[in-house]
Design a protein around this motif. Structure first.
Motif, PDB file in Angstrom:
ATOM      1  N   ALA A  54       9.800   6.164  -9.058  1.00  0.00           N
ATOM      2  CA  ALA A  54      10.034   4.851  -9.197  1.00  0.00           C
ATOM      3  C   ALA A  54       8.603   3.910  -9.021  1.00  0.00           C
ATOM      4  CB  ALA A  54      10.904   4.155  -7.688  1.00  0.00           C
ATOM      5  N   GLN A  55       8.384   2.847  -9.475  1.00  0.00           N
ATOM      6  CA  GLN A  55       7.287   2.163  -9.499  1.00  0.00           C
ATOM      7  C   GLN A  55       6.926   2.010  -8.110  1.00  0.00           C
ATOM      8  OE1 GLN A  55       8.646  -1.457 -11.738  1.00  0.00           O
ATOM      9  NE2 GLN A  55       7.343  -0.875 -13.481  1.00  0.00           N
ATOM     10  N   LEU A  56       5.607   1.747  -7.924  1.00  0.00           N
ATOM     11  CA  LEU A  56       5.053   1.638  -6.612  1.00  0.00           C
ATOM     12  C   LEU A  56       5.666   0.429  -5.697  1.00  0.00           C
ATOM     13  CD1 LEU A  56       1.448   2.931  -6.729  1.00  0.00           C
ATOM     14  CD2 LEU A  56       3.492   4.241  -5.826  1.00  0.00           C
ATOM     15  N   THR A  57       5.991  -0.606  -6.377  1.00  0.00           N
ATOM     16  CA  THR A  57       6.364  -1.884  -5.621  1.00  0.00           C
ATOM     17  C   THR A  57       7.839  -1.699  -5.586  1.00  0.00           C
ATOM     18  OG1 THR A  57       6.770  -2.953  -8.029  1.00  0.00           O
ATOM     19  CG2 THR A  57       4.700  -3.451  -6.767  1.00  0.00           C
ATOM     20  N   ARG A  58       8.561  -0.582  -5.947  1.00  0.00           N
ATOM     21  CA  ARG A  58       9.975  -0.325  -5.760  1.00  0.00           C
ATOM     22  C   ARG A  58      10.125   0.857  -4.904  1.00  0.00           C
ATOM     23  NH1 ARG A  58      13.810  -2.854  -5.673  1.00  0.00           N
ATOM     24  NH2 ARG A  58      15.159  -1.101  -5.962  1.00  0.00           N
ATOM     25  N   ARG A  59       9.158   1.630  -4.324  1.00  0.00           N
ATOM     26  CA  ARG A  59       9.015   2.879  -3.620  1.00  0.00           C
ATOM     27  C   ARG A  59       9.715   2.442  -2.297  1.00  0.00           C
ATOM     28  NH1 ARG A  59       4.387   7.283  -3.035  1.00  0.00           N
ATOM     29  NH2 ARG A  59       5.073   7.489  -5.283  1.00  0.00           N
ATOM     30  N   GLY A 207       4.300  -0.939   2.129  1.00  0.00           N
ATOM     31  CA  GLY A 207       3.564   0.252   2.003  1.00  0.00           C
ATOM     32  C   GLY A 207       2.016   0.026   2.149  1.00  0.00           C
ATOM     33  N   PRO A 208       1.142   0.910   2.125  1.00  0.00           N
ATOM     34  CA  PRO A 208       1.455   2.355   0.990  1.00  0.00           C
ATOM     35  C   PRO A 208       2.370   3.111   1.887  1.00  0.00           C
ATOM     36  CG  PRO A 208      -0.895   1.624   1.210  1.00  0.00           C
ATOM     37  CD  PRO A 208      -0.191   0.793   2.096  1.00  0.00           C
ATOM     38  N   HIS A 209       3.096   3.901   0.908  1.00  0.00           N
ATOM     39  CA  HIS A 209       4.247   4.998   1.538  1.00  0.00           C
ATOM     40  C   HIS A 209       3.581   6.265   0.696  1.00  0.00           C
ATOM     41  CE1 HIS A 209       6.204   2.192   3.999  1.00  0.00           C
ATOM     42  NE2 HIS A 209       6.677   1.497   2.985  1.00  0.00           N
ATOM     43  N   ARG A 210       2.734   7.070   0.951  1.00  0.00           N
ATOM     44  CA  ARG A 210       2.559   8.215   0.234  1.00  0.00           C
ATOM     45  C   ARG A 210       3.263   9.161   0.545  1.00  0.00           C
ATOM     46  NH1 ARG A 210      -2.212   5.645   1.638  1.00  0.00           N
ATOM     47  NH2 ARG A 210      -3.623   5.378  -0.026  1.00  0.00           N
ATOM     48  N   LEU A 211       3.865  10.050  -0.273  1.00  0.00           N
ATOM     49  CA  LEU A 211       4.915  11.183  -0.573  1.00  0.00           C
ATOM     50  C   LEU A 211       4.335  12.313  -0.654  1.00  0.00           C
ATOM     51  CD1 LEU A 211       7.859   9.201  -2.227  1.00  0.00           C
ATOM     52  CD2 LEU A 211       7.374   9.606   0.472  1.00  0.00           C
ATOM     53  N   PRO A 212       5.024  13.545  -0.009  1.00  0.00           N
ATOM     54  CA  PRO A 212       4.450  15.090  -0.285  1.00  0.00           C
ATOM     55  C   PRO A 212       4.386  15.318  -1.859  1.00  0.00           C
ATOM     56  CG  PRO A 212       6.241  14.771   1.310  1.00  0.00           C
ATOM     57  CD  PRO A 212       6.150  13.397   0.528  1.00  0.00           C
ATOM     58  N   GLY A 213       3.409  15.827  -2.170  1.00  0.00           N
ATOM     59  CA  GLY A 213       3.228  16.627  -3.554  1.00  0.00           C
ATOM     60  C   GLY A 213       2.567  15.668  -4.595  1.00  0.00           C
ATOM     61  N   GLU A 214       2.307  14.289  -4.325  1.00  0.00           N
ATOM     62  CA  GLU A 214       1.728  13.322  -5.121  1.00  0.00           C
ATOM     63  C   GLU A 214       0.136  13.795  -5.283  1.00  0.00           C
ATOM     64  OE1 GLU A 214       3.336   9.217  -5.409  1.00  0.00           O
ATOM     65  OE2 GLU A 214       2.769   9.746  -3.147  1.00  0.00           O
ATOM     66  N   SER A 215      -0.277  14.236  -6.536  1.00  0.00           N
ATOM     67  CA  SER A 215      -1.597  14.538  -6.884  1.00  0.00           C
ATOM     68  C   SER A 215      -1.783  14.027  -8.220  1.00  0.00           C
ATOM     69  CB  SER A 215      -1.779  15.861  -6.621  1.00  0.00           C
ATOM     70  OG  SER A 215      -3.263  16.274  -6.975  1.00  0.00           O
ATOM     71  N   PRO A 216      -2.603  13.074  -8.686  1.00  0.00           N
ATOM     72  CA  PRO A 216      -3.433  12.505  -7.828  1.00  0.00           C
ATOM     73  C   PRO A 216      -2.793  11.538  -6.730  1.00  0.00           C
ATOM     74  CG  PRO A 216      -3.822  11.732  -9.841  1.00  0.00           C
ATOM     75  CD  PRO A 216      -3.078  12.734 -10.048  1.00  0.00           C
ATOM     76  N   ASP A 217      -3.455  11.003  -5.869  1.00  0.00           N
ATOM     77  CA  ASP A 217      -2.501   9.853  -5.081  1.00  0.00           C
ATOM     78  C   ASP A 217      -2.401   8.381  -5.808  1.00  0.00           C
ATOM     79  OD1 ASP A 217      -1.975   8.015  -3.427  1.00  0.00           O
ATOM     80  OD2 ASP A 217      -4.028   8.386  -1.944  1.00  0.00           O
ATOM     81  N   PRO A 218      -1.379   8.058  -6.003  1.00  0.00           N
ATOM     82  CA  PRO A 218      -1.304   6.830  -7.009  1.00  0.00           C
ATOM     83  C   PRO A 218      -1.626   5.700  -6.246  1.00  0.00           C
ATOM     84  CG  PRO A 218       0.791   7.548  -5.940  1.00  0.00           C
ATOM     85  CD  PRO A 218      -0.061   8.721  -5.606  1.00  0.00           C
ATOM     86  N   TYR A 219      -1.997   5.730  -5.000  1.00  0.00           N
ATOM     87  CA  TYR A 219      -2.485   4.465  -4.321  1.00  0.00           C
ATOM     88  C   TYR A 219      -4.038   4.539  -4.376  1.00  0.00           C
ATOM     89  CZ  TYR A 219       2.070   3.938  -2.093  1.00  0.00           C
ATOM     90  OH  TYR A 219       3.188   3.570  -2.017  1.00  0.00           O
TER      91      TYR A 219
END
Length: 298
Positions: A54-59, A207-219
């Protein structure tokens, strides 16, 4: 006044989250920790994949739907995921695999559709199947639906108005001796999965709501300074404080945190244009230049 209402909503949302999930300050990390033992590793992984897409504004909305699925699964049991719905709709596990929303829920994401299903199923388990659906955009209380046969005066009938939302209609005898119904708005209630979805989204915020496995960090992605300056300056001119906006907007995470603190939805209608521009900045949308032009024209 509007900001006071916003804080009241957050206070109530935190209370509901505490009651349903035992969390004082809900985060993506604590939610995932609660979900995994209930949904299992595989199903948890698939739901998180949908949230990651999802888009970050929808997370935040996607995570709130997962909170509803957590509370609903605790109530209805894991077998809920394997049951077809009325023989016409696939079981929820298939929806998680295909990530496709189905008519008439195509305006929702797959996770939001599943949250609506589990909220309604939990409501049916608590209060029985509704006899009709009503639209509460109209507050007319009388005779909003056709009565089922064999009802009697004083009988209370359950009606549906939203996912997981129910209220009673009281059967009444009219002056012409015909039977009708009056909606009892004081009986309005939501199932616990629906409450979890609303309260998690409000209490945890954008957020920010960081989730496992994200690389690179979208935030951590840097945002264009010129666009950030335009949006910050507009917000300052229209009543936002430096404390709410933060010292600078260098990264997506800075912008998301500022959007949350500003409480734009509780401000005047012109702030919707600001939200469109800020969300385009966060989501790296090609519409960003047009959103900034709209903001300047407004």
């Amino acid at each position: 006044m509007r900001q006071a209402h916003a804080e009241d909503a957050r206070t109530e949302a935190r209370r509901v989250v505490r009651d349903l999930l035992g969390e004082e300050r809900p985060t993506a990390e604590t939610l995932i920790g609660d979900v995994r033992p209930v949904l299992g590793d595989d199903r948890t992984g698939r739901t998180l994949d949908l949230a990651l897409g999802a888009q970050l504004t929808r997370r935040s909305a996607e995570l709130a739907a997962i909170a509803a699925l957590l509370v609903g699964t605790r109530e209805l049991g894991e077998q809920w995921w394997g049951r077809s719905r009325g023989g016409k709709l696939p079981p929820p596990d298939e929806v998680v695999r295909t990530a496709v929303a189905i008519e008439p829920w195509t305006d929702l994401t797959a996770l939001e559709m599943l949250a609506a299903w589990i909220a309604d199923d939990a409501a049916d388990q608590l209060w029985g199947a509704p006899v009709a659906q009503v639209d509460l955009n109209s507050w007319q209380a009388e005779d909003r639906f056709e009565l089922p046969p064999d009802v009697r005066p004083g009988q209370r009938l359950v009606v549906h108005f939203d996912a997981g939302g129910r209220l009673d209609a009281v059967v009444a005898r009219r002056a012409d001796e015909e039977l009708g119904s009056n909606l009892d708005f004081h009986s309005l209630r939501y199932s616990r999965p629906a409450e979890a979805q609303w309260s998690w989204g409000v209490a945890a915020g954008l957020g920010p709501h960081r989730l496992p496995g994200e690389s690179p960090d979208p935030y951590a992605r840097e945002v264009p300074a010129g666009a950030a300056d335009v949006l910050r300056a507009w917000a300052m001119r229209h009543g936002a404080t430096r404390e709410q906006l933060g010292e600078s907007w260098r990264t997506v995470g800075d912008v998301v945190a500022a959007i949350e603190r500003v409480d734009w939805m509780w401000r005047s209608g012109e702030w919707f244009g600001w939200w469109r521009g800020a969300s385009a900045l966060v989501d790296d949308s090609a519409y960003l230049p047009y959103r900034l032009e709209e903001l300047a024209a407004g």
